[in-house]
Motif scaffolding. Sequence first.
Motif, PDB file in Angstrom:
ATOM      1  N   LEU A 357      -1.388  -5.956  -0.378  1.00 46.36           N
ATOM      2  CA  LEU A 357      -0.306  -5.452   0.471  1.00 46.36           C
ATOM      3  C   LEU A 357       0.194  -6.527   1.422  1.00 46.36           C
ATOM      4  O   LEU A 357       1.400  -6.704   1.622  1.00 46.36           O
ATOM      5  CB  LEU A 357      -0.775  -4.229   1.258  1.00 46.36           C
ATOM      6  CG  LEU A 357      -0.782  -2.893   0.503  1.00 46.36           C
ATOM      7  CD1 LEU A 357      -1.508  -1.837   1.321  1.00 46.36           C
ATOM      8  CD2 LEU A 357       0.646  -2.447   0.218  1.00 46.36           C
ATOM      9  N   LYS A 358      -0.743  -7.255   2.024  1.00 45.04           N
ATOM     10  CA  LYS A 358      -0.354  -8.310   2.950  1.00 45.04           C
ATOM     11  C   LYS A 358       0.394  -9.428   2.246  1.00 45.04           C
ATOM     12  O   LYS A 358       1.211 -10.126   2.857  1.00 45.04           O
ATOM     13  CB  LYS A 358      -1.600  -8.853   3.659  1.00 45.04           C
ATOM     14  CG  LYS A 358      -2.185  -7.866   4.657  1.00 45.04           C
ATOM     15  CD  LYS A 358      -3.395  -8.433   5.369  1.00 45.04           C
ATOM     16  CE  LYS A 358      -3.906  -7.451   6.420  1.00 45.04           C
ATOM     17  NZ  LYS A 358      -5.110  -7.945   7.127  1.00 45.04           N
ATOM     18  N   GLY A 360       2.439  -8.798  -0.148  1.00 45.46           N
ATOM     19  CA  GLY A 360       3.686  -8.198  -0.616  1.00 45.46           C
ATOM     20  C   GLY A 360       3.627  -7.643  -2.022  1.00 45.46           C
ATOM     21  O   GLY A 360       4.659  -7.261  -2.583  1.00 45.46           O
ATOM     22  N   VAL A 362       3.024  -4.766  -3.687  1.00 49.66           N
ATOM     23  CA  VAL A 362       2.854  -3.326  -3.486  1.00 49.66           C
ATOM     24  C   VAL A 362       2.361  -2.637  -4.759  1.00 49.66           C
ATOM     25  O   VAL A 362       1.487  -1.762  -4.706  1.00 49.66           O
ATOM     26  CB  VAL A 362       4.174  -2.690  -3.004  1.00 49.66           C
ATOM     27  CG1 VAL A 362       4.016  -1.174  -2.850  1.00 49.66           C
ATOM     28  CG2 VAL A 362       4.596  -3.303  -1.679  1.00 49.66           C
ATOM     29  N   VAL A 395       1.799   3.727   1.970  1.00 56.76           N
ATOM     30  CA  VAL A 395       2.239   2.519   1.268  1.00 56.76           C
ATOM     31  C   VAL A 395       3.472   2.812   0.427  1.00 56.76           C
ATOM     32  O   VAL A 395       4.446   2.041   0.417  1.00 56.76           O
ATOM     33  CB  VAL A 395       1.107   1.968   0.393  1.00 56.76           C
ATOM     34  CG1 VAL A 395       1.629   0.874  -0.542  1.00 56.76           C
ATOM     35  CG2 VAL A 395      -0.019   1.430   1.267  1.00 56.76           C
ATOM     36  N   THR A 398       6.461   3.353   2.977  1.00 59.85           N
ATOM     37  CA  THR A 398       6.933   2.241   3.807  1.00 59.85           C
ATOM     38  C   THR A 398       6.940   0.888   3.096  1.00 59.85           C
ATOM     39  O   THR A 398       7.595  -0.045   3.563  1.00 59.85           O
ATOM     40  CB  THR A 398       6.057   2.112   5.065  1.00 59.85           C
ATOM     41  OG1 THR A 398       4.716   1.771   4.677  1.00 59.85           O
ATOM     42  CG2 THR A 398       6.028   3.426   5.841  1.00 59.85           C
ATOM     43  N   GLN A 399       6.171   0.778   1.985  1.00 63.04           N
ATOM     44  CA  GLN A 399       6.055  -0.484   1.243  1.00 63.04           C
ATOM     45  C   GLN A 399       5.461  -1.619   2.088  1.00 63.04           C
ATOM     46  O   GLN A 399       5.620  -2.793   1.758  1.00 63.04           O
ATOM     47  CB  GLN A 399       7.424  -0.925   0.709  1.00 63.04           C
ATOM     48  CG  GLN A 399       8.109   0.082  -0.182  1.00 63.04           C
ATOM     49  CD  GLN A 399       7.439   0.187  -1.558  1.00 63.04           C
ATOM     50  OE1 GLN A 399       7.452  -0.777  -2.329  1.00 63.04           O
ATOM     51  NE2 GLN A 399       6.871   1.336  -1.853  1.00 63.04           N
ATOM     52  N   THR A 400       4.771  -1.264   3.171  1.00 60.12           N
ATOM     53  CA  THR A 400       4.245  -2.285   4.070  1.00 60.12           C
ATOM     54  C   THR A 400       3.116  -1.703   4.907  1.00 60.12           C
ATOM     55  O   THR A 400       2.914  -0.493   4.934  1.00 60.12           O
ATOM     56  CB  THR A 400       5.346  -2.818   5.013  1.00 60.12           C
ATOM     57  OG1 THR A 400       4.789  -3.822   5.869  1.00 60.12           O
ATOM     58  CG2 THR A 400       5.924  -1.702   5.860  1.00 60.12           C
ATOM     59  N   GLN A 402       3.128  -2.689   8.194  1.00 59.30           N
ATOM     60  CA  GLN A 402       3.595  -3.080   9.513  1.00 59.30           C
ATOM     61  C   GLN A 402       3.900  -1.897  10.430  1.00 59.30           C
ATOM     62  O   GLN A 402       3.954  -2.062  11.651  1.00 59.30           O
ATOM     63  CB  GLN A 402       4.843  -3.962   9.389  1.00 59.30           C
ATOM     64  CG  GLN A 402       4.615  -5.224   8.574  1.00 59.30           C
ATOM     65  CD  GLN A 402       3.417  -6.021   9.055  1.00 59.30           C
ATOM     66  OE1 GLN A 402       3.296  -6.310  10.239  1.00 59.30           O
ATOM     67  NE2 GLN A 402       2.519  -6.367   8.136  1.00 59.30           N
ATOM     68  N   THR A 403       4.122  -0.716   9.887  1.00 57.82           N
ATOM     69  CA  THR A 403       4.421   0.430  10.746  1.00 57.82           C
ATOM     70  C   THR A 403       3.138   0.932  11.408  1.00 57.82           C
ATOM     71  O   THR A 403       2.031   0.738  10.900  1.00 57.82           O
ATOM     72  CB  THR A 403       5.051   1.586   9.958  1.00 57.82           C
ATOM     73  OG1 THR A 403       4.070   2.110   9.042  1.00 57.82           O
ATOM     74  CG2 THR A 403       6.277   1.124   9.181  1.00 57.82           C
ATOM     75  N   LYS A 407      -0.578   1.316   9.619  1.00 57.76           N
ATOM     76  CA  LYS A 407      -1.732   0.584  10.135  1.00 57.76           C
ATOM     77  C   LYS A 407      -2.835   1.545  10.563  1.00 57.76           C
ATOM     78  O   LYS A 407      -4.022   1.307  10.299  1.00 57.76           O
ATOM     79  CB  LYS A 407      -1.304  -0.273  11.323  1.00 57.76           C
ATOM     80  CG  LYS A 407      -2.411  -1.193  11.859  1.00 57.76           C
ATOM     81  CD  LYS A 407      -2.809  -2.244  10.848  1.00 57.76           C
ATOM     82  CE  LYS A 407      -3.926  -3.150  11.379  1.00 57.76           C
ATOM     83  NZ  LYS A 407      -3.494  -4.002  12.495  1.00 57.76           N
TER      84      LYS A 407
END
Length: 435
Positions: A357-358, A360, A362, A395, A398-400, A402-403, A407
């Motif tokens: 994930l980190k 990118g 996904v 995931v 948001t595909q990330t 960072q939210t 988190k």
Amino acid sequence: MAEPLTFQALSSRDYVLSSAENFVLYVLLEAIASGGGVNGAGGPRIPLNLGLVIDRSGSMYDERRLEFVIEAVKFLAESAAPDDKVAVVAFADKAQVIVKPDEIHDKGAVRRAIEDIDLLEIGGGTQMALGMRAAIEQVNQNLAGNRLNRVLVLTDGQTYEETACIDLANQHKEQMSFSAMGVGVDFNEKLLMRIAQDSHGKYHFIGNPSEIPGIFDDELQGLRAVTMRSGRIEVTLSQGVQVREAFRASPEIYSLGTPLVPEDRKVTYDIGDLEAGVPGSVLMTLVLPPRKPGTVRIAQSTFHYEVPGVGERTANVDVTVEYTLDRTLTSKVNARVMNLVDQVSIAKLQAKAEEELKAGNVDRATRLLSNAIQGTQRLGNVKATQALVGLMDQVKKTQTLQTKAAKTTLLQAQAVVRKTQMLDPEALKELQKDE
């Protein structure tokens, strides 16, 4: 007199295929301390020598975090036994000792000091290493082999000089352990995990500040339950046996790395203090060479530990297997060991998904999480399944990571997946039936 602990070795299989070039065998080395004090038979409890490090940076005023910390410290003061020593350090850009070890028994003084914590002129940043150093100095004043010496660190943000924090924990881990508590989502969980793991303390994720008093209570109850100190597992491998990897398997799961076994074929794993009835265990992945049929000792293991007030003691166990040419015998497995192997595999999948994930990736991350979820469902681990499903949903949404919601879900999943789920007898019977 009752034995102070049990130490045993369990293999994933009792039979090994003689003709196999690289036969993989999982070995669980497990120590369980008896209850009832230092001698396992109703002896006195071990007095505490604690240094509590509290983040008082500006962000600690969010969500009433500092208020809940104040409540928790008051509880700690009320719970302290007459022979306990507890120092309290507040830190931001600077660090200041606000309660000295012997002052913990003056309930009024503790209450005034902790309630006035927001009046301290120590800045608004986060210099956790300064707080740790000040707490270590306080703990060192009463350092003793018959005490439980620990530093408890609570923070809600990133800190300067992360390397200094790790170095402090490692430099002093022979004298004291470090437990780390992260509040919210802005702290560096990798840093806090490493501090706790390297020094054999505990790591706590606190998603809701209202949980802070309960976490303090959990930490205190765990310390009260310790009956053995400085546990260390030493393994001597037989000729030709190799260690592929090793994991701490209980009470939490984390990697112990791939050891470089020296010429004398010895490897050592520190596991720290033992709480009564809570297994302290290491799961090793061994690679065995081919041998002729017959009983073979593949390793010898010694568990070194300290009984406060008595001194160092040891327990020994041999790891033996039966080499055979009968493949049907090698198919029989130990359900309990394989359950732990599965739990370790799930933790590895979750960690790998986080890395993807980190980076990118996904799609790769969701596939890994899907495999981990299948594993928790197969094991019947409802809490871990729910945590991982929640992470998967975040995931996909948001595909990330960072939210804040993503988190938070990640940190919750980490905490649940890393905690070893012990099998109850009925579940073990069902697993054995399946085999």
